[in-house]
Scaffold this motif. Structure first.
Motif, PDB file in Angstrom:
ATOM      1  N   HIS A  84       0.855  -1.189   0.000  1.00 35.37           N
ATOM      2  CA  HIS A  84       0.000   0.000   0.000  1.00 35.37           C
ATOM      3  C   HIS A  84       0.889   1.236   0.000  1.00 35.37           C
ATOM      4  O   HIS A  84       1.045   1.924   1.009  1.00 35.37           O
ATOM      5  CB  HIS A  84      -0.950   0.007   1.197  1.00 35.37           C
ATOM      6  CG  HIS A  84      -2.055   0.995   1.032  1.00 35.37           C
ATOM      7  ND1 HIS A  84      -3.080   1.098   1.936  1.00 35.37           N
ATOM      8  CD2 HIS A  84      -2.320   1.910   0.075  1.00 35.37           C
ATOM      9  CE1 HIS A  84      -3.917   2.055   1.559  1.00 35.37           C
ATOM     10  NE2 HIS A  84      -3.463   2.563   0.433  1.00 35.37           N
ATOM     11  N   HIS A  85       1.491   1.471  -1.171  1.00 34.18           N
ATOM     12  CA  HIS A  85       2.315   2.657  -1.342  1.00 34.18           C
ATOM     13  C   HIS A  85       1.430   3.899  -1.293  1.00 34.18           C
ATOM     14  O   HIS A  85       0.217   3.821  -1.487  1.00 34.18           O
ATOM     15  CB  HIS A  85       3.046   2.620  -2.693  1.00 34.18           C
ATOM     16  CG  HIS A  85       4.041   1.518  -2.808  1.00 34.18           C
ATOM     17  ND1 HIS A  85       5.092   1.358  -1.938  1.00 34.18           N
ATOM     18  CD2 HIS A  85       4.144   0.506  -3.709  1.00 34.18           C
ATOM     19  CE1 HIS A  85       5.811   0.314  -2.291  1.00 34.18           C
ATOM     20  NE2 HIS A  85       5.260  -0.235  -3.361  1.00 34.18           N
ATOM     21  N   GLU A  87       0.869   6.140  -3.386  1.00 37.01           N
ATOM     22  CA  GLU A  87       0.109   6.406  -4.617  1.00 37.01           C
ATOM     23  C   GLU A  87      -0.999   5.381  -4.869  1.00 37.01           C
ATOM     24  O   GLU A  87      -1.801   5.558  -5.778  1.00 37.01           O
ATOM     25  CB  GLU A  87       1.026   6.386  -5.859  1.00 37.01           C
ATOM     26  CG  GLU A  87       2.187   7.324  -5.806  1.00 37.01           C
ATOM     27  CD  GLU A  87       3.464   6.633  -5.339  1.00 37.01           C
ATOM     28  OE1 GLU A  87       4.533   7.200  -5.595  1.00 37.01           O
ATOM     29  OE2 GLU A  87       3.407   5.550  -4.729  1.00 37.01           O
ATOM     30  N   TRP A  88      -1.027   4.312  -4.107  1.00 33.86           N
ATOM     31  CA  TRP A  88      -1.999   3.242  -4.337  1.00 33.86           C
ATOM     32  C   TRP A  88      -3.368   3.663  -3.801  1.00 33.86           C
ATOM     33  O   TRP A  88      -3.461   4.260  -2.735  1.00 33.86           O
ATOM     34  CB  TRP A  88      -1.569   1.983  -3.606  1.00 33.86           C
ATOM     35  CG  TRP A  88      -0.689   1.010  -4.322  1.00 33.86           C
ATOM     36  CD1 TRP A  88      -0.800  -0.350  -4.231  1.00 33.86           C
ATOM     37  CD2 TRP A  88       0.415   1.235  -5.179  1.00 33.86           C
ATOM     38  NE1 TRP A  88       0.179  -0.960  -4.989  1.00 33.86           N
ATOM     39  CE2 TRP A  88       0.940   0.004  -5.589  1.00 33.86           C
ATOM     40  CE3 TRP A  88       1.031   2.388  -5.671  1.00 33.86           C
ATOM     41  CZ2 TRP A  88       2.023  -0.124  -6.443  1.00 33.86           C
ATOM     42  CZ3 TRP A  88       2.117   2.268  -6.522  1.00 33.86           C
ATOM     43  CH2 TRP A  88       2.584   1.034  -6.895  1.00 33.86           C
ATOM     44  N   GLU A  92      -2.968  -3.611  -1.981  1.00 35.07           N
ATOM     45  CA  GLU A  92      -2.883  -4.461  -3.168  1.00 35.07           C
ATOM     46  C   GLU A  92      -2.264  -5.808  -2.827  1.00 35.07           C
ATOM     47  O   GLU A  92      -1.240  -5.867  -2.146  1.00 35.07           O
ATOM     48  CB  GLU A  92      -2.009  -3.793  -4.238  1.00 35.07           C
ATOM     49  CG  GLU A  92      -1.789  -4.681  -5.442  1.00 35.07           C
ATOM     50  CD  GLU A  92      -0.693  -4.218  -6.378  1.00 35.07           C
ATOM     51  OE1 GLU A  92      -0.684  -4.693  -7.530  1.00 35.07           O
ATOM     52  OE2 GLU A  92       0.160  -3.409  -5.967  1.00 35.07           O
ATOM     53  N   SER A 129      -5.591  -5.831  -7.112  1.00 35.26           N
ATOM     54  CA  SER A 129      -4.286  -6.004  -7.754  1.00 35.26           C
ATOM     55  C   SER A 129      -4.232  -5.024  -8.906  1.00 35.26           C
ATOM     56  O   SER A 129      -5.214  -4.876  -9.650  1.00 35.26           O
ATOM     57  CB  SER A 129      -4.079  -7.434  -8.254  1.00 35.26           C
ATOM     58  OG  SER A 129      -3.783  -8.297  -7.188  1.00 35.26           O
ATOM     59  N   LEU A 130      -3.111  -4.330  -9.032  1.00 33.73           N
ATOM     60  CA  LEU A 130      -2.879  -3.360 -10.098  1.00 33.73           C
ATOM     61  C   LEU A 130      -1.944  -4.025 -11.106  1.00 33.73           C
ATOM     62  O   LEU A 130      -0.785  -4.266 -10.791  1.00 33.73           O
ATOM     63  CB  LEU A 130      -2.235  -2.094  -9.531  1.00 33.73           C
ATOM     64  CG  LEU A 130      -2.995  -1.422  -8.382  1.00 33.73           C
ATOM     65  CD1 LEU A 130      -2.144  -0.335  -7.749  1.00 33.73           C
ATOM     66  CD2 LEU A 130      -4.314  -0.874  -8.863  1.00 33.73           C
ATOM     67  N   VAL A 155      -1.242   4.541 -12.420  1.00 35.32           N
ATOM     68  CA  VAL A 155      -0.557   4.632 -11.139  1.00 35.32           C
ATOM     69  C   VAL A 155       0.910   4.851 -11.457  1.00 35.32           C
ATOM     70  O   VAL A 155       1.507   4.098 -12.227  1.00 35.32           O
ATOM     71  CB  VAL A 155      -0.756   3.351 -10.297  1.00 35.32           C
ATOM     72  CG1 VAL A 155       0.068   3.404  -9.030  1.00 35.32           C
ATOM     73  CG2 VAL A 155      -2.240   3.152  -9.968  1.00 35.32           C
ATOM     74  N   VAL A 162      -7.272  -2.424 -12.691  1.00 34.69           N
ATOM     75  CA  VAL A 162      -7.542  -2.645 -11.270  1.00 34.69           C
ATOM     76  C   VAL A 162      -8.463  -3.859 -11.162  1.00 34.69           C
ATOM     77  O   VAL A 162      -9.589  -3.845 -11.675  1.00 34.69           O
ATOM     78  CB  VAL A 162      -8.206  -1.412 -10.618  1.00 34.69           C
ATOM     79  CG1 VAL A 162      -8.471  -1.666  -9.139  1.00 34.69           C
ATOM     80  CG2 VAL A 162      -7.351  -0.164 -10.823  1.00 34.69           C
TER      81      VAL A 162
END
Length: 182
Positions: A84-85, A87-88, A92, A129-130, A155, A162
């Motif tokens: 979970h950065h 930018e997320w 994920e 999931s990206l 992203v 997504v």
């Protein structure tokens, strides 16, 4: 080094990252042709920073990427876990399989275990999931896991699809987990 629990599946041990895991991760980042699907190969310094960011997830969020090891050999086969950065949009479920370990369903097995742990232990909502539209292996894995395409987005200036994962207690997820974890 991390507060990561240890998860086990039929063939795998998932544990927190250790110093010895940096070398196989760095090799994957700097040399694997499959890195093209996640932005391309990078240098040793950025691999080190990425590895430490993974450890930071455990400290900051209480979850992160597990090092996936083959039980029979103890060799690191990749990383699977929750990112979970900043930018997320939300947590994920992510996976990286190192060269030489593809095609063995290790990512599927580990993802089932992590999905079960994330929902059952952490109480996280169904994860996303990206996935880059050209990352065919990951697209196939998402489909196999029962994910549903939710949207298309960008992203970090990269196009992603997504996908929404099944709830950990969905009967399909339970069946997958019982087969993978048994």
């Amino acid at each position: 080094m991390t507060p990561a629990p240890t998860l086990t599946t039929a063939r795998l041990l998932l544990r927190g990252p250790e110093k010895r895991d940096l070398a196989p991760f760095t090799k994957w980042v700097t040399t694997s042709a499959r890195m093209k699907a996640v932005g391309g190969n990078d240098n040793e310094g950025n691999a080190w920073r990425g590895f430490l960011a993974g450890i930071g997830h455990w400290q900051w969020h209480g979850y992160g990427l597990f090092t996936v090891t083959d039980k029979a050999t103890g060799i690191a086969a990749g990383r699977v876990g929750i990112l979970h950065h900043v930018e997320w949009p939300q947590p994920e479920l992510a996976w990286h399989v190192y060269d030489g370990f593809e095609g063995k369903s290790y990512a599927f097995e580990a993802a089932c275990a992590v999905r079960e742990w994330a929902g059952g232990t952490l109480g996280l909502q169904p994860l996303i999931s990206l996935i880059a539209p050209t990352n065919f292996r990951s697209l196939n894995l998402a489909t196999r896991l029962g994910c549903v395409e939710e949207s298309r987005d960008k992203v970090r200036d990269e196009k992603v699809i997504v996908f929404r994962h099944l709830r950990h207690d969905d009967p399909r997820a339970r069946t997958q987990a019982s087969r993978a974890i048994a």
